[in-house]
Design a protein around this motif. Structure first.
Motif, PDB file in Angstrom:
ATOM      1  N   THR A  59       0.854  -1.198   0.000  1.00 28.25           N
ATOM      2  CA  THR A  59       0.000   0.000   0.000  1.00 28.25           C
ATOM      3  C   THR A  59       0.886   1.243   0.000  1.00 28.25           C
ATOM      4  N   GLY A  60       0.559   2.165  -0.856  1.00 27.71           N
ATOM      5  CA  GLY A  60       1.371   3.377  -1.011  1.00 27.71           C
ATOM      6  C   GLY A  60       2.659   3.020  -1.729  1.00 27.71           C
ATOM      7  N   GLY A  61       3.723   3.816  -1.572  1.00 31.72           N
ATOM      8  CA  GLY A  61       5.019   3.491  -2.142  1.00 31.72           C
ATOM      9  C   GLY A  61       5.168   3.968  -3.578  1.00 31.72           C
ATOM     10  N   THR A  62       6.409   3.755  -4.052  1.00 33.22           N
ATOM     11  CA  THR A  62       6.751   4.243  -5.376  1.00 33.22           C
ATOM     12  C   THR A  62       6.475   3.172  -6.419  1.00 33.22           C
ATOM     13  N   VAL A  63       5.769   3.562  -7.458  1.00 34.66           N
ATOM     14  CA  VAL A  63       5.481   2.604  -8.530  1.00 34.66           C
ATOM     15  C   VAL A  63       6.704   2.517  -9.447  1.00 34.66           C
ATOM     16  N   VAL A  64       7.197   1.299  -9.688  1.00 41.35           N
ATOM     17  CA  VAL A  64       8.322   1.153 -10.621  1.00 41.35           C
ATOM     18  C   VAL A  64       7.847   0.662 -11.979  1.00 41.35           C
ATOM     19  N   GLN A  65       6.740  -0.070 -11.968  1.00 38.69           N
ATOM     20  CA  GLN A  65       6.277  -0.658 -13.229  1.00 38.69           C
ATOM     21  C   GLN A  65       4.772  -0.878 -13.143  1.00 38.69           C
ATOM     22  N   GLN A  66       4.068  -0.452 -14.152  1.00 37.17           N
ATOM     23  CA  GLN A  66       2.622  -0.677 -14.194  1.00 37.17           C
ATOM     24  C   GLN A  66       2.367  -1.948 -14.999  1.00 37.17           C
ATOM     25  N   LEU A  67       1.656  -2.912 -14.392  1.00 39.86           N
ATOM     26  CA  LEU A  67       1.353  -4.167 -15.102  1.00 39.86           C
ATOM     27  C   LEU A  67      -0.160  -4.275 -15.218  1.00 39.86           C
ATOM     28  N   GLY A  68      -0.733  -3.720 -16.237  1.00 38.71           N
ATOM     29  CA  GLY A  68      -2.191  -3.725 -16.399  1.00 38.71           C
ATOM     30  C   GLY A  68      -2.822  -3.034 -15.210  1.00 38.71           C
ATOM     31  N   PRO A  69      -3.746  -3.743 -14.506  1.00 36.02           N
ATOM     32  CA  PRO A  69      -4.400  -3.097 -13.368  1.00 36.02           C
ATOM     33  C   PRO A  69      -3.487  -3.025 -12.131  1.00 36.02           C
ATOM     34  N   LEU A  73       3.714  -2.418  -9.653  1.00 34.35           N
ATOM     35  CA  LEU A  73       4.817  -2.962  -8.895  1.00 34.35           C
ATOM     36  C   LEU A  73       5.436  -1.841  -8.072  1.00 34.35           C
ATOM     37  N   LYS A  74       5.573  -2.058  -6.716  1.00 27.34           N
ATOM     38  CA  LYS A  74       6.064  -0.998  -5.847  1.00 27.34           C
ATOM     39  C   LYS A  74       7.487  -1.283  -5.393  1.00 27.34           C
ATOM     40  N   ALA A  75       8.325  -0.281  -5.391  1.00 26.56           N
ATOM     41  CA  ALA A  75       9.724  -0.438  -4.993  1.00 26.56           C
ATOM     42  C   ALA A  75       9.835  -0.925  -3.551  1.00 26.56           C
ATOM     43  N   GLU A  76       9.071  -0.308  -2.639  1.00 25.73           N
ATOM     44  CA  GLU A  76       9.149  -0.681  -1.221  1.00 25.73           C
ATOM     45  C   GLU A  76       8.782  -2.148  -1.011  1.00 25.73           C
ATOM     46  N   GLY A  77       7.756  -2.584  -1.752  1.00 21.11           N
ATOM     47  CA  GLY A  77       7.331  -3.979  -1.657  1.00 21.11           C
ATOM     48  C   GLY A  77       8.430  -4.914  -2.111  1.00 21.11           C
ATOM     49  N   LEU A  78       9.095  -4.538  -3.209  1.00 18.14           N
ATOM     50  CA  LEU A  78      10.154  -5.387  -3.739  1.00 18.14           C
ATOM     51  C   LEU A  78      11.326  -5.469  -2.763  1.00 18.14           C
ATOM     52  N   TRP A  79      11.688  -4.319  -2.154  1.00 14.97           N
ATOM     53  CA  TRP A  79      12.774  -4.335  -1.168  1.00 14.97           C
ATOM     54  C   TRP A  79      12.418  -5.198   0.031  1.00 14.97           C
ATOM     55  N   PHE A  80      11.173  -5.103   0.439  1.00 19.78           N
ATOM     56  CA  PHE A  80      10.703  -5.938   1.560  1.00 19.78           C
ATOM     57  C   PHE A  80      10.865  -7.418   1.211  1.00 19.78           C
TER      58      PHE A  80
END
Lengths: 265, 278
Positions: free
Chosen positions: A88-98, A101-108
């Motif tokens: 939830t929230g965070g920086t979007v790195v890539q939009q995949l349709g709907p 992908l969030k940077a913070e999520g990926l780091w987590f």
């Protein structure tokens, strides 16, 4: 669970000869340090300089590598998908349709995967280089109840026999015309005539096993001796204390990092 | 060594008592065999002598059970362990699973009794030789045949040097080869003067070969007690659901056919049969 001592891989290395507790404390220390040092890559660092060299020295690196990957891959995949896409929230790195992908999520996910990697590879290393009976003996000497040690050790040996028994029952039921292959429904229906004899038979076995243990004075209170002897050295004892101390230092450092800004404010 | 007086026992939820008014005295050093049909109470009697009736199975026990001076119903299994050794039919279930070699499996009971390691080692070596497993000391207990596993179970109990060893049909789940191996151990045990052995067994030819005394159970009651030769050749045996040995059967057939004198004592062992027919 193929070998006689569970996962243990027999080798003549210094690592194998270490006292089980030394290896256990080492693995726990790696786990905690990798967990506590800030930064998403710190667990990988611990993996590289902590686990890989000892696994190599113990001659079990290929086994550790193979089974760590096999175990961690599904967790890692779900971590990346769930955390990457549904953060939830965070920086979007890539939009995949709907989805985005969030940077913070990926780091987590990177960090989480690293922690699981250290834990899994650490315990695989421990079990590949340590006979389970020696590990349990070491823990019993430190006050682990004998019943726990019994449960762990007998599980290692009895579960494979249990599987053999399940197969025998399955064959017996098949020879009586039970269908065990086909649709989900057919297979589910086949489960009961297999599981019931297995469970009931095991309950009867448990009575006999309990009696056999009592006959061998398992319920006796007081001190015990052991035919198996563990070699411990002053150096190893010292090393274990040092490792424990290192963990305490890291915890302290971490607390300081966390508390200092609050005091400053 | 063993004294039972007026023992009556019923399992919980059992309708009829499994043992009724049983009195029995077995002196030290005696090899006593108990025979009887299935359900006659042999297993219950063995469990009673090892203290698992009533401790483990619950139920109601009246009367006195004393083994080696210990009042069993008043003692816990932990107190009885080491004084009475029990071996039962299923060899697999008697292996603890918590030890990885035959040697360590035998050590299990000694470890629990806190026997010093040096003494443990010599006792284990001695007992493995006694049961003929000395060459397999480093094997996994699960890699043994049924007969070997059962000899391991016997060794594991004997090594604790119990005052009494109780064996409940130790060969009933073994193949003929395994049974023979176990009986060889029992024969050696019978030859040792100081061992007090109580054996429940269906194979009467083996009982005849080395028991000092045979008792017969029928529906929980002690119905006969005496020397193997008299008990096993008795015409009452069939009434208790037991089949006489083939030696006795052959001798009876010979008597019925008039080939042998009707008063000649019936044989129960091979040696006696040879004598009977010569």
């Amino acid at each position: 669970m193929s070998g006689r001592y569970g996962l243990y891989v027999e080798r003549q290395t210094e690592i194998h000869r270490l006292h089980p507790l030394t290896k256990l404390v080492y693995v726990l220390a790696c786990l905690l340090v990798g967990w506590l040092i800030p930064g998403a890559w710190s667990p990988y660092f611990v993996l590289l300089i902590g686990i890989v060299p000892v696994a190599l020295a113990g001659g079990v690196l290929p086994q550790v590598f193979r089974n760590t990957v096999k175990t961690v891959a599904p967790f890692a995949l779900s971590l990346f998908i769930i955390q990457g896409l549904f953060w939830t929230g965070g920086t979007v790195v890539q939009q995949l349709g709907p989805f985005s992908l969030k940077a913070e999520g990926l780091w987590f996910a990177v960090r989480g995967t690293g922690r699981i990697l250290v834990a899994v590879s650490g315990f695989l290393f421990l079990n590949y280089t340590t006979r389970s009976d020696e590990l349990m003996l070491a823990l019993s000497q430190k006050g682990l109840p004998n019943s726990i040690s019994y449960v762990v050790l007998s599980t290692i040996q009895i579960v494979p026999r249990f599987q053999q028994k399940a197969n025998t029952i399955l064959d017996a039921q098949r020879s009586r015309g039970l269908e065990t292959e086909g649709s989900f429904l057919v297979r589910t229906r086949a489960l009961l005539p297999m599981v019931l004899p297995l469970l009931l038979g095991s309950i009867v076995d448990i009575d006999e096993r309990a009696i056999a243990l009592e006959v061998r004075a398992f319920g006796r209170q007081g001190p015990r001796t052991s035919l198996l002897t563990l070699r411990d050295t002053a150096g190893q004892r010292g090393a274990r204390w040092l490792m424990a101390l290192a963990v305490v230092v890291v915890i302290g450092w971490r607390l300081w990092l966390w508390l200092a800004p609050r005091f400053a404010a | 060594m063993i004294r039972l007086s007026d023992v009556t026992y019923s399992y919980p939820r059992g309708t009829a008592p499994a043992l009724s008014d049983l009195s029995l005295e077995i002196p030290a050093g005696q090899f006593c065999a108990v025979i009887g049909a299935n359900g006659a109470g042999k297993t219950t009697l063995c469990a009673t002598l090892a203290g698992f009736v009533p401790h483990f199975y619950r139920g109601d026990l009246s009367g006195d059970v004393t083994v080696a001076g210990i009042n069993l119903p008043l003692s816990s299994p932990a107190e009885i362990a080491g004084t009475v050794g029990l071996v039962f039919s299923n060899p697999f279930n008697q292996i603890t699973g918590a030890r990885f070699s035959v040697r360590e499996e035998v050590a299990f009971g000694l470890e629990n009794m806190a026997v010093p390691v040096a003494e443990m080692e010599s006792r284990i070596e001695e007992i493995l030789r006694f049961v003929g497993l000395e060459g397999l000391a480093d094997r996994s207990p699960f890699a043994l045949s049924g007969g070997q596993q059962q000899r391991l179970a016997i060794a594991s109990v004997l090594v604790m040097r119990p005052k009494v060893i109780v064996l409940d049909e130790p060969t009933s789940q073994l193949d003929p080869v395994g049974s023979r191996e176990v009986f060889t151990v029992l024969r050696d045990l019978a030859a040792a003067d100081d061992a007090t052995v109580f054996l429940a067994e269906q194979k009467l030819e083996w009982v005849a070969a080395f028991a000092d005394r045979v008792i017969v159970l029928h529906q929980g009651r002690l119905v006969a007690d005496g020397l193997p030769a008299e008990i096993l050749a008795s015409p009452d045996l069939e009434r208790y659901g037991l089949e006489p040995t083939r030696y006795t059967q052959a001798a009876r057939a010979a008597q019925a056919a008039g080939l042998r004198h009707a008063d000649a004592p019936l044989p129960v062992t091979l040696e006696q049969a040879v004598e009977f027919f010569s």
